[in-house]
Design a protein around this motif. Structure first.
Motif, mmCIF file in Angstrom:
data_model
loop_
_atom_site.group_PDB
_atom_site.id
_atom_site.type_symbol
_atom_site.label_atom_id
_atom_site.label_comp_id
_atom_site.label_asym_id
_atom_site.label_seq_id
_atom_site.Cartn_x
_atom_site.Cartn_y
_atom_site.Cartn_z
ATOM 1 N N GLY A 82 0.665 -1.247 -0.014
ATOM 2 C CA GLY A 82 -0.100 -0.249 -0.294
ATOM 3 C C GLY A 82 0.791 1.207 -0.183
ATOM 4 O O GLY A 82 1.985 0.918 0.350
ATOM 5 N N PRO A 83 0.401 2.019 -0.077
ATOM 6 C CA PRO A 83 -0.983 2.779 -0.862
ATOM 7 C C PRO A 83 -1.676 2.195 -1.555
ATOM 8 O O PRO A 83 -1.104 2.507 -2.885
ATOM 9 N N MET A 84 -2.510 1.106 -1.694
ATOM 10 C CA MET A 84 -3.151 0.783 -3.548
ATOM 11 C C MET A 84 -4.289 0.385 -3.420
ATOM 12 O O MET A 84 -5.180 0.266 -2.410
ATOM 13 N N ASN A 85 -5.113 0.664 -4.534
ATOM 14 C CA ASN A 85 -6.778 0.703 -4.484
ATOM 15 C C ASN A 85 -6.510 -0.828 -4.669
ATOM 16 O O ASN A 85 -6.319 -1.790 -5.426
ATOM 17 N N LEU A 86 -6.797 -1.871 -3.521
ATOM 18 C CA LEU A 86 -6.711 -3.359 -3.785
ATOM 19 C C LEU A 86 -8.107 -3.910 -4.144
ATOM 20 O O LEU A 86 -7.561 -5.026 -5.364
ATOM 21 N N CYS A 87 -9.051 -3.504 -4.438
ATOM 22 C CA CYS A 87 -10.184 -4.405 -5.262
ATOM 23 C C CYS A 87 -11.623 -3.403 -5.766
ATOM 24 O O CYS A 87 -11.154 -2.496 -4.866
ATOM 25 N N GLY A 88 -12.222 -3.359 -6.445
ATOM 26 C CA GLY A 88 -13.423 -3.523 -6.905
ATOM 27 C C GLY A 88 -14.290 -4.432 -6.100
ATOM 28 O O GLY A 88 -14.729 -5.206 -6.885
ATOM 29 N N ALA A 280 2.612 5.333 -11.290
ATOM 30 C CA ALA A 280 1.572 6.094 -9.717
ATOM 31 C C ALA A 280 0.037 6.086 -9.731
ATOM 32 O O ALA A 280 -0.426 6.294 -8.296
ATOM 33 N N ASP A 281 -0.674 6.235 -10.414
ATOM 34 C CA ASP A 281 -2.244 5.863 -10.827
ATOM 35 C C ASP A 281 -2.723 4.450 -10.366
ATOM 36 O O ASP A 281 -2.907 4.216 -9.898
ATOM 37 N N TYR A 282 -2.202 3.455 -10.736
ATOM 38 C CA TYR A 282 -2.089 2.278 -10.776
ATOM 39 C C TYR A 282 -1.156 0.682 -11.223
ATOM 40 O O TYR A 282 -0.303 1.164 -11.985
ATOM 41 N N PRO A 283 -0.156 0.598 -9.833
ATOM 42 C CA PRO A 283 -0.708 0.550 -8.502
ATOM 43 C C PRO A 283 -0.644 1.229 -7.384
ATOM 44 O O PRO A 283 -1.472 1.551 -6.765
ATOM 45 N N GLY A 284 0.411 1.934 -8.087
ATOM 46 C CA GLY A 284 0.763 2.887 -7.226
ATOM 47 C C GLY A 284 3.054 2.672 -7.013
ATOM 48 O O GLY A 284 2.918 1.760 -7.517
ATOM 49 N N ASP A 285 3.168 4.005 -6.910
ATOM 50 C CA ASP A 285 4.692 3.774 -6.335
ATOM 51 C C ASP A 285 4.464 3.334 -4.603
ATOM 52 O O ASP A 285 4.492 3.392 -3.855
ATOM 53 N N LEU A 286 5.100 1.451 -5.316
ATOM 54 C CA LEU A 286 4.966 0.626 -3.844
ATOM 55 C C LEU A 286 6.647 0.294 -4.001
ATOM 56 O O LEU A 286 6.859 -0.474 -2.692
ATOM 57 N N ASP A 287 6.967 0.459 -3.958
ATOM 58 C CA ASP A 287 8.892 -0.193 -3.833
ATOM 59 C C ASP A 287 9.095 1.007 -3.086
ATOM 60 O O ASP A 287 9.358 2.211 -3.015
ATOM 61 N N ALA A 288 9.850 0.837 -1.604
ATOM 62 C CA ALA A 288 10.678 1.284 -0.719
ATOM 63 C C ALA A 288 11.862 2.044 -1.157
ATOM 64 O O ALA A 288 12.165 2.716 -0.744
#
Length: 345
Positions: A82-88, A280-288
């Motif tokens: 996260g942060p990400m939109n996990l599901c509909g 950056a919109d999906y799934p997002g910038d999730l790599d630390a």
């Protein structure tokens, strides 16, 4: 969750039960949100993220908004990034007759005096209802990054030798890097060989890796996806590309790269890059830590990693969101679902 829904018209006269179904993440991010229904008249999610409750004690009140009398849950995987939109995720309510009740559920399978899930009238509707079949539930996870990482590797041998080098692809973070796209992969390992070597083949650690046919100078099918999703990358200039689906927190996946040493005196390092596809919109910038996503690939330890700028510039652009047809389908579906609100008609 106790969502609101509308009974738009009278129930069929032969209605024997109302079936409430809650679905977790079924398409992308499969299984990261899992439904839970802990009542005697519910069938819990087992092999698929879908829980079902059967209600025989119901009211027929056309034009009335209803809510779940008792809460149902969607459990988010503790290793979800996260942060990400996990599901509909979604829920639905349908009316069935006695024959369907018997065929699907074997009739009433619960003790009428037990702990039962039910529905209740909520009075005047508080929401606008636009979808006659499903209600949609958006889940956005808290900040929780993964950390894709590579280390420098060296090709050692004499001219004419075929040498196999193990490339450990790591996730050093506490979150999984999960499947977020349809198609052959959600992540890519891209390699440029050092001068004086020729690609013989590259093999992923399991069936979840797509590296093309061994022996190709460039895996054509994998290259096609990279060309479509990341036009900033000179796909023709890479020697190999592997697409893969996921890598769990703390895991190391070994890729076996085999090359022929064609010039043992050559100098100049190649490079390895591992990155998440998307934007950056999906799934997002999730790599630390994107600083450890690129490593050198040297012949006999010679040469230095070429300075080519940020290796992940091409990953963080909006163009990456068009990876495969499945991504376009996800975006279109998400937009449609968001228009429905949190209720179903």
């Amino acid at each position: 969750m106790r969502p609101e829904f509308l009974q738009d018209a009278a129930l069929p006269s032969d209605t024997a039960a109302l079936v409430v179904t809650v679905r977790g993440s079924e398409y992308v991010s499969y299984g990261l949100a899992w439904p839970r229904a802990e009542y005697d008249n519910c069938i819990p999610a087992d092999s698929a993220p879908e829980a079902v409750c059967v209600v025989t004690d119901f009211e027929d009140l056309p034009g009335t908004a209803f809510v779940f009398r008792d809460s149902l849950w969607l459990d988010v995987d503790a290793a979800a990034p996260g942060p990400m939109n996990l599901c509909g995720c979604s829920y639905s309510v349908e009316a069935i007759d006695e024959g369907t009740l018997d065929d699907r559920f074997g009739g009433v399978f619960w003790d009428e005096g037990g702990d039962l899930f039910g529905l209740m009238a909520a009075g005047d509707p508080e929401s606008e209802f636009s979808d006659p079949y499903n209600g949609y539930l958006d889940i956005r996870t808290a900040e929780h990054p993964y950390d894709l990482a590579l280390t420098d590797r060296t090709v050692k041998g004499a001219e004419g030798d075929e040498v196999t080098v193990t490339i450990p692809v790591q996730n050093l973070g506490t979150a999984d890097a999960p499947t977020v796209f349809d198609g052959p992969g959600s992540y890519a390992l891209v390699g440029d060989l050092p001068a004086g070597t020729r690609l013989v083949g590259v093999e992923g650690p399991d069936d979840g890796w797509f590296c093309g046919d061994d022996g190709e100078s460039y895996p054509g099918d994998a290259a096609e996806y990279v060309d479509v999703s990341m036009p900033q990358v000179d796909a023709d200039g890479a020697d190999f590309v592997c697409l893969f689906h996921r890598i769990d927190a703390g895991a190391t996946l070994d890729v076996e790269l085999t090359v022929e040493i064609t010039d043992g005196s050559a100098r100049g390092a190649g490079s390895l890059t591992v990155a998440a596809l998307g934007s950056a919109d999906y799934p997002g910038d999730l790599d630390a830590d994107q600083g450890n996503n690129t490593a050198a690939l040297r012949l006999d330890g010679s040469g230095a990693l070429p300075k080519t700028g940020s290796p992940l510039t091409w990953v963080l652009t909006g163009a990456a969101a068009a990876l495969v047809v499945g991504i376009a389908l996800y975006v279109a579906t998400t937009r449609r679902r968001r228009g429905t609100g949190d209720a179903a008609e």
